[in-house]
Design an enzyme around this catalytic site. Structure first.
Site, PDB file in Angstrom:
ATOM      1  N   ARG A 178      -2.065   5.757   7.605  1.00  8.18           N
ATOM      2  CA  ARG A 178      -3.002   6.706   6.979  1.00  8.18           C
ATOM      3  C   ARG A 178      -4.406   6.620   7.567  1.00  8.18           C
ATOM      4  O   ARG A 178      -5.361   7.111   6.966  1.00  8.18           O
ATOM      5  CB  ARG A 178      -3.077   6.506   5.458  1.00  8.18           C
ATOM      6  CG  ARG A 178      -1.732   6.516   4.769  1.00  8.18           C
ATOM      7  CD  ARG A 178      -1.447   7.871   4.129  1.00  8.18           C
ATOM      8  NE  ARG A 178      -0.144   7.857   3.487  1.00  8.18           N
ATOM      9  CZ  ARG A 178       0.879   8.634   3.855  1.00  8.18           C
ATOM     10  NH1 ARG A 178       0.746   9.507   4.813  1.00  8.18           N
ATOM     11  NH2 ARG A 178       2.028   8.573   3.232  1.00  8.18           N
ATOM     12  N   LEU A 179      -4.519   6.016   8.723  1.00 10.57           N
ATOM     13  CA  LEU A 179      -5.835   5.977   9.381  1.00 10.57           C
ATOM     14  C   LEU A 179      -5.922   7.184  10.317  1.00 10.57           C
ATOM     15  O   LEU A 179      -5.876   7.068  11.536  1.00 10.57           O
ATOM     16  CB  LEU A 179      -6.024   4.641  10.116  1.00 10.57           C
ATOM     17  CG  LEU A 179      -6.021   3.439   9.165  1.00 10.57           C
ATOM     18  CD1 LEU A 179      -6.158   2.132   9.928  1.00 10.57           C
ATOM     19  CD2 LEU A 179      -7.142   3.554   8.135  1.00 10.57           C
TER      20      LEU A 179
END
Ligand SMILES: Cc1cc2nc3c(=O)[nH]c(=O)nc-3n(C[C@H](O)[C@H](O)[C@H](O)COP(=O)(O)O)c2cc1C
Length: 201
Positions: A178-179
């Protein structure tokens, strides 16, 4: 913005948007040009629906619809709109916010003429967003406009394009854990130069 490389590289957000769209045309199952178009009504209540983006121009995004629809009233009332497009196959998103104007000239005529005859007649037949008593009433309307307008109907005066000229365009791509990568292009007015920032995911 020295780390803006790869799919985010370039000095023109419209070129990046066109490249991402052509990537999506290769990979998406259907409707790679579908956008969720967001408007606000007179009370400020948001609204959203899908439409098809028909053109990414050098400085704007264009789609077509009925000028008497709910969305048209909201677009005309606010003069502003936003949209988002998301490609599952690419795990990418583009968000756009900007000013709205009508495209009801030769470009709209040309696009209308490029559509199938059934779609051209459908545009005449549908009183988009207004109540319909049933499917037979719509089919009767199709028969009526077919008899009336024949094999080469003119573009209805109540049907045409809207052009969104952005003050903000964000490019988003999925990252591990989720970066995600996000780059937003902003300008205070549609005449100003763009300022690009990387945003936290
Ligand atoms: C994938 C998809 C594409 C659509 N494309 C358009 C379009 O290009 N133009 C349009 O007027 N409606 C399109 N629609 C229908 C709209 O989502 C909506 O139902 C209709 O325009 C009426 O919206 P309104 O009552 O908010 O004006 C599309 C729907 C879907 C699901």
């Amino acid at each position: 913005m020295s780390d803006r490389s790869g799919i985010f590289a370039g000095n023109d957000p419209f070129v990046i948007a066109k490249t991402w769209m052509s990537d999506a045309q290769e990979s998406e199952l259907n409707d790679p040009n579908a956008i969720a178009l967001s408007t606000v009504d007179a009370e400020g209540l948001p609204n959203a629906r899908m439409v098809l983006l028909k053109d990414i121009e050098d400085a704007a995004f264009v789609f077509y619809t009925n000028y008497e629809s709910a969305k048209a009233a909201e677009l005309d009332g606010a003069g502003k709109a936003a949209f988002v497009m998301h490609w599952k196959s690419l795990r990418r998103q583009i968000r756009v916010r900007g000013l709205v104007s009508k495209e009801e000239g030769p470009q709209a005529d040309a696009y209308y003429t490029s559509r199938s005859l059934k779609s051209r007649l459908g545009a005449w037949a549908s009183q988009q967003s207004r109540p319909l008593s049933g499917r037979p009433a719509l089919m009767a309307e199709v028969a009526k406009v077919t008899a009336l307008h024949g094999p080469s109907p003119k573009r209805p005066p109540f049907w045409g394009g809207y052009r969104i000229t952005p003050v903000e365009i964000e490019f988003w791509a999925d990252g591990a854990f989720r970066l995600h990568d996000r780059f937003v292009w902003r300008r205070p007015t549609v005449e100003s130069a763009w300022d690009v920032s990387r945003l936290n995911p």
